[in-house]
Design a protein around this motif. Structure first.
Motif, PDB file in Angstrom:
ATOM      1  N   GLU A  39       0.825  -1.210   0.000  1.00 60.78           N
ATOM      2  CA  GLU A  39       0.000   0.000   0.000  1.00 60.78           C
ATOM      3  C   GLU A  39       0.860   1.262   0.000  1.00 60.78           C
ATOM      4  O   GLU A  39       0.592   2.213  -0.752  1.00 60.78           O
ATOM      5  N   VAL A  40       1.879   1.280   0.862  1.00 62.66           N
ATOM      6  CA  VAL A  40       2.746   2.465   0.949  1.00 62.66           C
ATOM      7  C   VAL A  40       3.506   2.666  -0.363  1.00 62.66           C
ATOM      8  O   VAL A  40       3.655   3.797  -0.841  1.00 62.66           O
ATOM      9  N   MET A  41       3.958   1.572  -0.941  1.00 63.79           N
ATOM     10  CA  MET A  41       4.728   1.653  -2.183  1.00 63.79           C
ATOM     11  C   MET A  41       3.913   2.278  -3.312  1.00 63.79           C
ATOM     12  O   MET A  41       4.416   3.121  -4.066  1.00 63.79           O
ATOM     13  N   PHE A  42       2.637   1.879  -3.415  1.00 64.21           N
ATOM     14  CA  PHE A  42       1.805   2.399  -4.498  1.00 64.21           C
ATOM     15  C   PHE A  42       1.108   3.701  -4.135  1.00 64.21           C
ATOM     16  O   PHE A  42       0.398   4.271  -4.971  1.00 64.21           O
ATOM     17  N   SER A  43       1.279   4.163  -2.895  1.00 60.45           N
ATOM     18  CA  SER A  43       0.690   5.444  -2.481  1.00 60.45           C
ATOM     19  C   SER A  43       1.768   6.333  -1.871  1.00 60.45           C
ATOM     20  O   SER A  43       1.510   7.067  -0.911  1.00 60.45           O
ATOM     21  N   TRP A  44       2.965   6.269  -2.444  1.00 63.21           N
ATOM     22  CA  TRP A  44       4.094   6.958  -1.848  1.00 63.21           C
ATOM     23  C   TRP A  44       3.926   8.484  -1.859  1.00 63.21           C
ATOM     24  O   TRP A  44       4.431   9.174  -0.963  1.00 63.21           O
ATOM     25  N   ASP A  45       3.226   9.008  -2.825  1.00 58.82           N
ATOM     26  CA  ASP A  45       3.002  10.453  -2.853  1.00 58.82           C
ATOM     27  C   ASP A  45       2.306  10.919  -1.580  1.00 58.82           C
ATOM     28  O   ASP A  45       2.598  12.011  -1.061  1.00 58.82           O
ATOM     29  N   GLN A  86       4.703  12.327   2.588  1.00 60.04           N
ATOM     30  CA  GLN A  86       4.437  13.557   3.331  1.00 60.04           C
ATOM     31  C   GLN A  86       3.901  13.275   4.735  1.00 60.04           C
ATOM     32  O   GLN A  86       3.698  14.202   5.521  1.00 60.04           O
ATOM     33  N   ARG A  87       3.663  11.977   5.032  1.00 67.78           N
ATOM     34  CA  ARG A  87       3.092  11.594   6.326  1.00 67.78           C
ATOM     35  C   ARG A  87       3.795  10.336   6.825  1.00 67.78           C
ATOM     36  O   ARG A  87       3.186   9.280   6.987  1.00 67.78           O
ATOM     37  N   LEU A  88       5.077  10.435   7.079  1.00 66.29           N
ATOM     38  CA  LEU A  88       5.878   9.272   7.432  1.00 66.29           C
ATOM     39  C   LEU A  88       5.400   8.590   8.711  1.00 66.29           C
ATOM     40  O   LEU A  88       5.508   7.361   8.851  1.00 66.29           O
ATOM     41  N   MET A  89       4.858   9.354   9.634  1.00 68.71           N
ATOM     42  CA  MET A  89       4.376   8.775  10.888  1.00 68.71           C
ATOM     43  C   MET A  89       3.128   7.915  10.690  1.00 68.71           C
ATOM     44  O   MET A  89       2.770   7.116  11.553  1.00 68.71           O
ATOM     45  N   GLU A  90       2.471   8.069   9.531  1.00 63.68           N
ATOM     46  CA  GLU A  90       1.276   7.273   9.239  1.00 63.68           C
ATOM     47  C   GLU A  90       1.613   5.892   8.684  1.00 63.68           C
ATOM     48  O   GLU A  90       0.751   5.022   8.642  1.00 63.68           O
ATOM     49  N   ILE A  91       2.848   5.675   8.269  1.00 63.87           N
ATOM     50  CA  ILE A  91       3.198   4.417   7.611  1.00 63.87           C
ATOM     51  C   ILE A  91       2.898   3.196   8.476  1.00 63.87           C
ATOM     52  O   ILE A  91       2.304   2.223   7.992  1.00 63.87           O
ATOM     53  N   PRO A  92       3.259   3.159   9.764  1.00 69.55           N
ATOM     54  CA  PRO A  92       2.960   1.961  10.552  1.00 69.55           C
ATOM     55  C   PRO A  92       1.524   1.881  11.060  1.00 69.55           C
ATOM     56  O   PRO A  92       1.144   0.860  11.642  1.00 69.55           O
ATOM     57  N   ALA A  93       0.699   2.894  10.832  1.00 70.01           N
ATOM     58  CA  ALA A  93      -0.641   2.953  11.433  1.00 70.01           C
ATOM     59  C   ALA A  93      -1.657   2.155  10.616  1.00 70.01           C
ATOM     60  O   ALA A  93      -2.595   2.706  10.034  1.00 70.01           O
ATOM     61  N   ILE A  94      -1.510   0.845  10.592  1.00 70.76           N
ATOM     62  CA  ILE A  94      -2.421   0.008   9.806  1.00 70.76           C
ATOM     63  C   ILE A  94      -3.828  -0.009  10.390  1.00 70.76           C
ATOM     64  O   ILE A  94      -4.786  -0.348   9.687  1.00 70.76           O
ATOM     65  N   TRP A  95      -3.985   0.359  11.669  1.00 68.56           N
ATOM     66  CA  TRP A  95      -5.308   0.376  12.278  1.00 68.56           C
ATOM     67  C   TRP A  95      -6.176   1.489  11.706  1.00 68.56           C
ATOM     68  O   TRP A  95      -7.385   1.514  11.928  1.00 68.56           O
ATOM     69  N   HIS A  96      -5.574   2.416  10.965  1.00 70.55           N
ATOM     70  CA  HIS A  96      -6.349   3.454  10.289  1.00 70.55           C
ATOM     71  C   HIS A  96      -6.825   2.995   8.917  1.00 70.55           C
ATOM     72  O   HIS A  96      -7.526   3.744   8.239  1.00 70.55           O
ATOM     73  N   GLY A  97      -6.450   1.791   8.516  1.00 74.61           N
ATOM     74  CA  GLY A  97      -6.769   1.316   7.181  1.00 74.61           C
ATOM     75  C   GLY A  97      -5.581   1.512   6.255  1.00 74.61           C
ATOM     76  O   GLY A  97      -4.508   1.949   6.659  1.00 74.61           O
ATOM     77  N   GLY A  98      -5.794   1.186   4.980  1.00 71.05           N
ATOM     78  CA  GLY A  98      -4.718   1.372   4.021  1.00 71.05           C
ATOM     79  C   GLY A  98      -3.773   0.197   3.949  1.00 71.05           C
ATOM     80  O   GLY A  98      -2.567   0.349   4.114  1.00 71.05           O
TER      81      GLY A  98
END
Length: 267
Positions: free
Chosen positions: A64-70, A74-86
């Protein structure tokens, strides 16, 4: 449709995280049931589950992160937050598959037989997880007045299309997962070789995913106006068909595990 089910103090209990957890638990229970009924791999499934779950979660998020890198750059702290979805189902499949192959090679377990055992549980987990996607308002479809749902403000779907009714693509995918489960369980006792069920899973899931992507509103497009998930689905189908033909020609015994030669479910 609620992203947050309730609050425990200041801690939000998110619907996506709850459904993801339930999906993992239910998938494990189904795979254990299959192992128990067929008479082998019960303990191995228990041992393998931890590695497969971790590999699946990592693969899902990395994809998900790889295909939504844009977005995530800009939100590096969101990368591990899988509980938010994505998270990506295709990434989860790849990550879990790599973990299964690694475990089976390490402990000298027949890879294809183990993958057949796990496939039904994976489908159940996917179906429940997709309900979490729907409740979270992610993985949304295109505008559709006849079969559409209106997502509330604050969801990804609302940010993309506002108050327009959107096609519930993930609910159709969950339904397809259950149909595929019924087909594969019917074929389980009739499988001609180890790997038939697992490869059947890859083919059927990818065919359904390819079709439903025409109604998804959040997917990345690649060449010839096809979406990334459609391209990977086609590649998966072709690879699975080639492996199925190879295994059929090999005519391997239905079980390579020395401790048991039983393949049919107990009556």
């Amino acid at each position: 449709m609620h992203q947050v089910l309730l609050y425990i103090g200041d801690f939000p209990l998110r619907s996506f995280g709850v459904m993801l957890s339930l999906g993992i638990l239910a998938g494990l229970m189904i795979s254990l049931w299959v192992a128990q009924r067929q008479g082998f791999y019960y303990e191995e499934v228990m041992d393998l589950a931890f590695y497969a779950i971790i590999g699946g979660l990592i693969g899902a998020r990395v994809w998900e992160v790889m295909f939504s890198w844009d977005y995530y750059s800009q939100r590096l702290m969101e990368i591990p937050a899988i509980w938010h979805g994505g998270i990506s189902v295709q990434g989860a499949i790849l990550g879990g598959l790599l973990a299964v192959v690694w475990y089976c090679r390490k402990y000298r377990i027949a890879v294809w037989a183990m993958m057949d055992t796990l496939a039904p549980g994976v489908l159940v987990g996917q179906a429940i997880g997709r309900i979490g996607c729907f409740l979270n308002g992610c993985c949304y479809g295109l505008p559709n007045e006849h079969l559409g749902f209106t997502y509330p403000p604050g969801t990804d779907a609302y940010l993309a299309f506002g108050a327009q009714p959107l096609f519930p693509a993930v609910l159709f995918e969950a339904s397809w997962d259950l149909i595929e489960l019924a087909v594969l369980m019917f074929l389980y006792k009739r499988k001609p070789f180890n790997g038939f069920i697992a490869l059947g899973y890859f083919i059927l899931y990818s065919a359904g995913r390819f079709t439903l992507e025409f109604w998804r509103g959040d997917s990345l497009r690649t060449f010839m106006n096809f979406k990334a998930a459609q391209v990977s689905s086609v590649i998966t189908i072709l690879a699975a068909l080639a492996l199925m033909f190879y295994l059929y020609r090999q005519k391997r015994p239905l079980i390579e595990d020395k401790r048991s030669k039983r393949v049919n479910f107990k009556s």
